[in-house]
Write an enzyme that holds these catalytic residues in place. Structure first.
Site, mmCIF file in Angstrom:
data_model
loop_
_atom_site.group_PDB
_atom_site.id
_atom_site.type_symbol
_atom_site.label_atom_id
_atom_site.label_comp_id
_atom_site.label_asym_id
_atom_site.label_seq_id
_atom_site.Cartn_x
_atom_site.Cartn_y
_atom_site.Cartn_z
ATOM 1 N N LEU A 1 0.829 -1.250 0.262
ATOM 2 C CA LEU A 1 -0.001 0.037 0.020
ATOM 3 C C LEU A 1 0.935 1.183 -0.098
ATOM 4 O O LEU A 1 0.958 1.989 0.917
ATOM 5 C CB LEU A 1 -0.982 -0.137 1.259
ATOM 6 C CG LEU A 1 -2.237 -0.813 1.166
ATOM 7 C CD1 LEU A 1 -3.299 -0.574 2.387
ATOM 8 C CD2 LEU A 1 -3.029 -0.144 -0.193
ATOM 9 N N HIS A 2 1.650 1.504 -1.071
ATOM 10 C CA HIS A 2 2.329 2.596 -1.123
ATOM 11 C C HIS A 2 2.056 3.139 -2.653
ATOM 12 O O HIS A 2 1.884 2.416 -3.453
ATOM 13 C CB HIS A 2 3.854 2.028 -1.199
ATOM 14 C CG HIS A 2 4.301 1.627 0.356
ATOM 15 N ND1 HIS A 2 4.562 2.263 1.462
ATOM 16 C CD2 HIS A 2 4.443 0.256 0.585
ATOM 17 C CE1 HIS A 2 4.617 1.772 2.563
ATOM 18 N NE2 HIS A 2 4.564 0.462 2.086
ATOM 19 N N ALA A 3 2.650 4.286 -2.653
ATOM 20 C CA ALA A 3 2.484 4.874 -4.041
ATOM 21 C C ALA A 3 1.092 4.896 -4.707
ATOM 22 O O ALA A 3 0.334 5.207 -4.257
ATOM 23 C CB ALA A 3 3.713 4.560 -4.875
ATOM 24 N N PRO B 1 -0.519 2.135 -5.579
ATOM 25 C CA PRO B 1 -1.790 1.380 -5.280
ATOM 26 C C PRO B 1 -2.537 2.092 -3.935
ATOM 27 O O PRO B 1 -3.670 1.855 -3.805
ATOM 28 C CB PRO B 1 -1.034 0.165 -4.714
ATOM 29 C CG PRO B 1 0.144 0.045 -5.514
ATOM 30 C CD PRO B 1 0.629 1.464 -5.849
#
Length: 93
Positions: free
Chosen positions: A14-16, A18
């Site tokens: 759950l980074h950038a 997404p």
């Protein structure tokens, strides 16, 4: 209260991108959703909150919502987290 646990499928967790797609989807929902990882819980509509969870690929997060439309809201977000949004981006490039 409706509750679902799902493993994050995106390669970058759950980074950038997404996280951005997840937060945007949560913001469109009419019911507030909370994302829980261990003891930490944050609003699904909060980009900083979602990023602060540090959820990597395979991390199980629990989504919680209450009220009319809660089940549908969780179905939508679980389906999103169950896909590798990084791979989706590569296909669309």
């Amino acid at each position: 209260m409706a509750r679902r646990t799902v493993a994050v499928a995106s390669a970058s967790g759950l980074h950038a991108r997404p996280a951005k797609l997840f937060v945007q989807a949560a913001a469109r929902l009419e019911v507030p959703v909370t994302v829980r990882l261990g003891e930490k819980a944050v609003p699904a509509k909060s980009m900083l909150g979602v990023l602060s969870l540090g959820a990597v690929r395979g991390t199980e997060v629990t989504l919680e919502a209450d009220g009319p439309g809660a089940e549908d809201a969780l179905d939508t977000l679980v389906a999103l987290l169950s896909r590798d949004l990084d791979a989706d981006e590569a296909l669309n490039a």
